[in-house]
Design a protein around this motif. Sequence first.
Motif, PDB file in Angstrom:
ATOM      1  N   PHE A 391      22.755  34.476  34.211  1.00  0.00           N
ATOM      2  CA  PHE A 391      21.730  35.074  33.362  1.00  0.00           C
ATOM      3  C   PHE A 391      20.439  34.298  33.511  1.00  0.00           C
ATOM      4  N   GLY A 392      19.311  35.019  33.533  1.00  0.00           N
ATOM      5  CA  GLY A 392      18.004  34.387  33.571  1.00  0.00           C
ATOM      6  C   GLY A 392      16.987  35.239  32.833  1.00  0.00           C
ATOM      7  N   PHE A 393      16.046  34.565  32.161  1.00  0.00           N
ATOM      8  CA  PHE A 393      15.000  35.268  31.411  1.00  0.00           C
ATOM      9  C   PHE A 393      13.686  34.515  31.577  1.00  0.00           C
ATOM     10  N   ARG A 394      12.673  35.246  32.057  1.00  0.00           N
ATOM     11  CA  ARG A 394      11.336  34.652  32.199  1.00  0.00           C
ATOM     12  C   ARG A 394      10.345  35.377  31.287  1.00  0.00           C
ATOM     13  N   TYR A 395       9.574  34.599  30.543  1.00  0.00           N
ATOM     14  CA  TYR A 395       8.458  35.147  29.786  1.00  0.00           C
ATOM     15  C   TYR A 395       7.206  34.356  30.160  1.00  0.00           C
ATOM     16  N   LYS A 396       6.321  35.002  30.888  1.00  0.00           N
ATOM     17  CA  LYS A 396       5.114  34.357  31.409  1.00  0.00           C
ATOM     18  C   LYS A 396       5.504  33.099  32.192  1.00  0.00           C
ATOM     19  N   LYS A 397       5.133  31.906  31.711  1.00  0.00           N
ATOM     20  CA  LYS A 397       5.412  30.671  32.448  1.00  0.00           C
ATOM     21  C   LYS A 397       6.673  29.954  31.960  1.00  0.00           C
ATOM     22  N   PHE A 398       7.398  30.582  31.053  1.00  0.00           N
ATOM     23  CA  PHE A 398       8.625  29.983  30.517  1.00  0.00           C
ATOM     24  C   PHE A 398       9.838  30.648  31.161  1.00  0.00           C
ATOM     25  N   LEU A 399      10.827  29.830  31.544  1.00  0.00           N
ATOM     26  CA  LEU A 399      12.038  30.344  32.178  1.00  0.00           C
ATOM     27  C   LEU A 399      13.262  29.727  31.514  1.00  0.00           C
ATOM     28  N   LEU A 400      14.226  30.585  31.160  1.00  0.00           N
ATOM     29  CA  LEU A 400      15.508  30.147  30.606  1.00  0.00           C
ATOM     30  C   LEU A 400      16.615  30.785  31.442  1.00  0.00           C
ATOM     31  N   LYS A 401      17.588  29.979  31.858  1.00  0.00           N
ATOM     32  CA  LYS A 401      18.679  30.543  32.653  1.00  0.00           C
ATOM     33  C   LYS A 401      19.950  29.734  32.432  1.00  0.00           C
ATOM     34  N   GLY A 402      21.090  30.333  32.826  1.00  0.00           N
ATOM     35  CA  GLY A 402      22.374  29.659  32.696  1.00  0.00           C
ATOM     36  C   GLY A 402      23.454  30.390  33.473  1.00  0.00           C
ATOM     37  N   GLU A 403      24.544  29.672  33.744  1.00  0.00           N
ATOM     38  CA  GLU A 403      25.691  30.245  34.449  1.00  0.00           C
ATOM     39  C   GLU A 403      26.969  29.623  33.897  1.00  0.00           C
ATOM     40  N   TYR A 404      28.052  30.417  33.936  1.00  0.00           N
ATOM     41  CA  TYR A 404      29.380  29.943  33.522  1.00  0.00           C
ATOM     42  C   TYR A 404      30.380  30.340  34.599  1.00  0.00           C
ATOM     43  N   TYR A 405      31.319  29.420  34.919  1.00  0.00           N
ATOM     44  CA  TYR A 405      32.354  29.726  35.915  1.00  0.00           C
ATOM     45  C   TYR A 405      33.701  29.200  35.451  1.00  0.00           C
ATOM     46  N   HIS A 406      34.723  29.999  35.747  1.00  0.00           N
ATOM     47  CA  HIS A 406      36.107  29.580  35.536  1.00  0.00           C
ATOM     48  C   HIS A 406      36.761  29.435  36.900  1.00  0.00           C
ATOM     49  N   ILE A 407      37.468  28.322  37.099  1.00  0.00           N
ATOM     50  CA  ILE A 407      38.164  28.044  38.354  1.00  0.00           C
ATOM     51  C   ILE A 407      39.666  28.173  38.115  1.00  0.00           C
ATOM     52  N   GLY A 408      40.339  28.901  38.978  1.00  0.00           N
ATOM     53  CA  GLY A 408      41.788  29.030  38.900  1.00  0.00           C
ATOM     54  C   GLY A 408      42.457  28.486  40.147  1.00  0.00           C
ATOM     55  N   VAL A 409      43.547  27.753  39.960  1.00  0.00           N
ATOM     56  CA  VAL A 409      44.305  27.172  41.074  1.00  0.00           C
ATOM     57  C   VAL A 409      45.760  27.590  40.924  1.00  0.00           C
ATOM     58  N   GLN A 410      46.290  28.235  41.939  1.00  0.00           N
ATOM     59  CA  GLN A 410      47.682  28.688  41.924  1.00  0.00           C
ATOM     60  C   GLN A 410      48.506  27.819  42.875  1.00  0.00           C
ATOM     61  N   HIS A 411      49.609  27.268  42.362  1.00  0.00           N
ATOM     62  CA  HIS A 411      50.482  26.436  43.188  1.00  0.00           C
ATOM     63  C   HIS A 411      51.520  27.292  43.909  1.00  0.00           C
ATOM     64  N   ASP A 412      52.008  26.761  45.040  1.00  0.00           N
ATOM     65  CA  ASP A 412      53.146  27.378  45.732  1.00  0.00           C
ATOM     66  C   ASP A 412      54.422  27.128  44.947  1.00  0.00           C
ATOM     67  N   ASN A 413      55.350  28.076  44.962  1.00  0.00           N
ATOM     68  CA  ASN A 413      56.668  27.894  44.363  1.00  0.00           C
ATOM     69  C   ASN A 413      57.611  27.442  45.475  1.00  0.00           C
ATOM     70  N   LEU A 414      57.636  26.105  45.689  1.00  0.00           N
ATOM     71  CA  LEU A 414      58.379  25.573  46.833  1.00  0.00           C
ATOM     72  C   LEU A 414      59.863  25.429  46.545  1.00  0.00           C
ATOM     73  N   ALA A 415      60.236  25.393  45.297  1.00  0.00           N
ATOM     74  CA  ALA A 415      61.661  25.230  44.971  1.00  0.00           C
ATOM     75  C   ALA A 415      61.971  26.043  43.725  1.00  0.00           C
ATOM     76  N   ALA A 416      63.163  26.521  43.653  1.00  0.00           N
ATOM     77  CA  ALA A 416      63.550  27.374  42.516  1.00  0.00           C
ATOM     78  C   ALA A 416      63.473  26.609  41.205  1.00  0.00           C
ATOM     79  N   SER A 417      63.565  25.267  41.275  1.00  0.00           N
ATOM     80  CA  SER A 417      63.555  24.484  40.043  1.00  0.00           C
ATOM     81  C   SER A 417      62.151  24.229  39.512  1.00  0.00           C
ATOM     82  N   ILE A 418      61.116  24.649  40.270  1.00  0.00           N
ATOM     83  CA  ILE A 418      59.735  24.401  39.852  1.00  0.00           C
ATOM     84  C   ILE A 418      59.129  25.687  39.307  1.00  0.00           C
TER      85      ILE A 418
END
Length: 558
Positions: A391-418
């Motif tokens: 998101f970003g918003f500019r009014y004349k010489k003023f600027l406001l902006k920001g971003e949000y991110y979610h990171i996901g990590v999936q593991h391998d299922n290497l053994a039935a016990s995990i």
Amino acid sequence: MAVSIRANILLSTTISGLLFPYVTMAATSDAENAALRREIAAMHQEMIREIHRLQTRVDKYEHVANLHNRKIEHTSRTLTAAGPDDAQPRFREDPAPVERGPRSPGDSRIALPGGPAQSWSSFKAASAKDESVDIGGIKIGFPKGRPTIASDDKAYAFSIGLLAQEDFGGFMGVGQRGKESAGNFNKFTENARRMRIYMSWRYKDWVVNVTPDFGSNNSDGTVGLFEANLNYTGLHNTTLTIGYFQPRIEEENAERSGAFEFLERPTIVDLVRNIAGGVARFSIGGEHYEKRWLVSGYFTGQKFGDRTSDKTITDSQTGAVFRAAGRPYVSKNIDVHIGIGATVAFKVNQSGNGRTTAFKDNVEVSLGETQLLTSAALTNISQMWAAGPQFGFRYKKFLLKGEYYHIGVQHDNLAASINPPSIGFDGWYVAANYTLFGHGRGYNEKIAAFTAPGVEYDFDPAKGHWGALEISGRWSVTDLRTSGTTKMAGTVINTNGETGNQQTVWHGGLNWYPNQHIKVMLDYTHFSVSRYNGAKSTDANFSGRSGNAVVGRVQAAF
């Protein structure tokens, strides 16, 4: 003025013709006559030279006047052999006008050598505005200060650009706690942050970019590659790319490093962009823009140098990045930007240690300091991804902006016990900016991002011109404490938040632009990093750290 000069020359010639015979007749001896003749001959030669100089000036002034009063057709000129008394060589007489202001907002933006490749038609239109010299069908010019050689029809072209950034400063109040190590937090040091030589070859709509970087790390002495790619720009507002490239999914990253509000990107942006993008990432894809929106997508592979730094890699990474951004509202004084970015690594590099990685970063200052933020080692990775809004918003010489991110990590299922969890991390930033003098930051639809302020007048204190100055503030948070539970044979191994830590950074900064090529930055940083449970008692971040940094940067861009 030309008529007046010609009249004076004519009058002088006539008077000399009438006067000199009488002077000669007044001589009383042969010796005096001979001396007088020599003097007259010398005066005559001097007059001829003066007439030649005046005629050259008349031609020059008439040519300049014609440039202002009528459109001149430029024809190709060929360099021919010059005579012994001619200049070597002589291409044009009219002086090139030097643009020092006032510049419009669009023409005042600073030079950014890392911009998207231009189409052939855009290149011809842009270079037509710049002063150039024609030599035997070759045009030599300096558009935006970048040396460029092109054929007369602009079908062939070669240019060289530069981005040079030198950082200097240090840390204060980063004291160690207990038995933990002091870490590397210099009180004063330097770093050649980016030293890029942009080289570009063109044949019509085909463009090849090769950019070595002599400052490609957080400390001096590392030489690397920023990009090496082939681009096709023949489709309307579209660039197709293959090769080592930096595909961009975040608004902050799309701005280009020469236009940043602060020395470095927010940490979450750095982590997300390197999942399947980042500098010198093998990429196949493209982007298309219109006045109000942009969309891009790339299939990606490994980074340049991956298999050199780790010779045990037997299966390289593959992934993809995607970005869509738009301007739902635009007016003279207001710009609204919204967008979304997503990235995924279908598989990470398979090395001797398996498919592993670790998220870590510095405190958003690149002076070779110890990295305090970490997710700890992530092993047996199946895939990683990240997504979030912009998101970003500019009014004349003023600027406001920001971003949000979610990171996901999936593991391998290497053994039935995990029972492998899907681990999640989060991060965001909010930044505000105001331009004190000069044109305020503006929106560039070609990259769907806000770009640097504009320099209306070059720095000239005698005339009361000071370039452009902006002030900025930013708050960023990156949370790498694990979310999710790992079980093995029914036993809980890791619970929520047990590994990894969190980093919060506050920034304040001033950026001064004396002209379109030079930038001077001064940043103050306060950071706070929580303790890392997996750290040893002697590690720098065992008990958590906080501190401050003051860092300056000088930048040149062409």
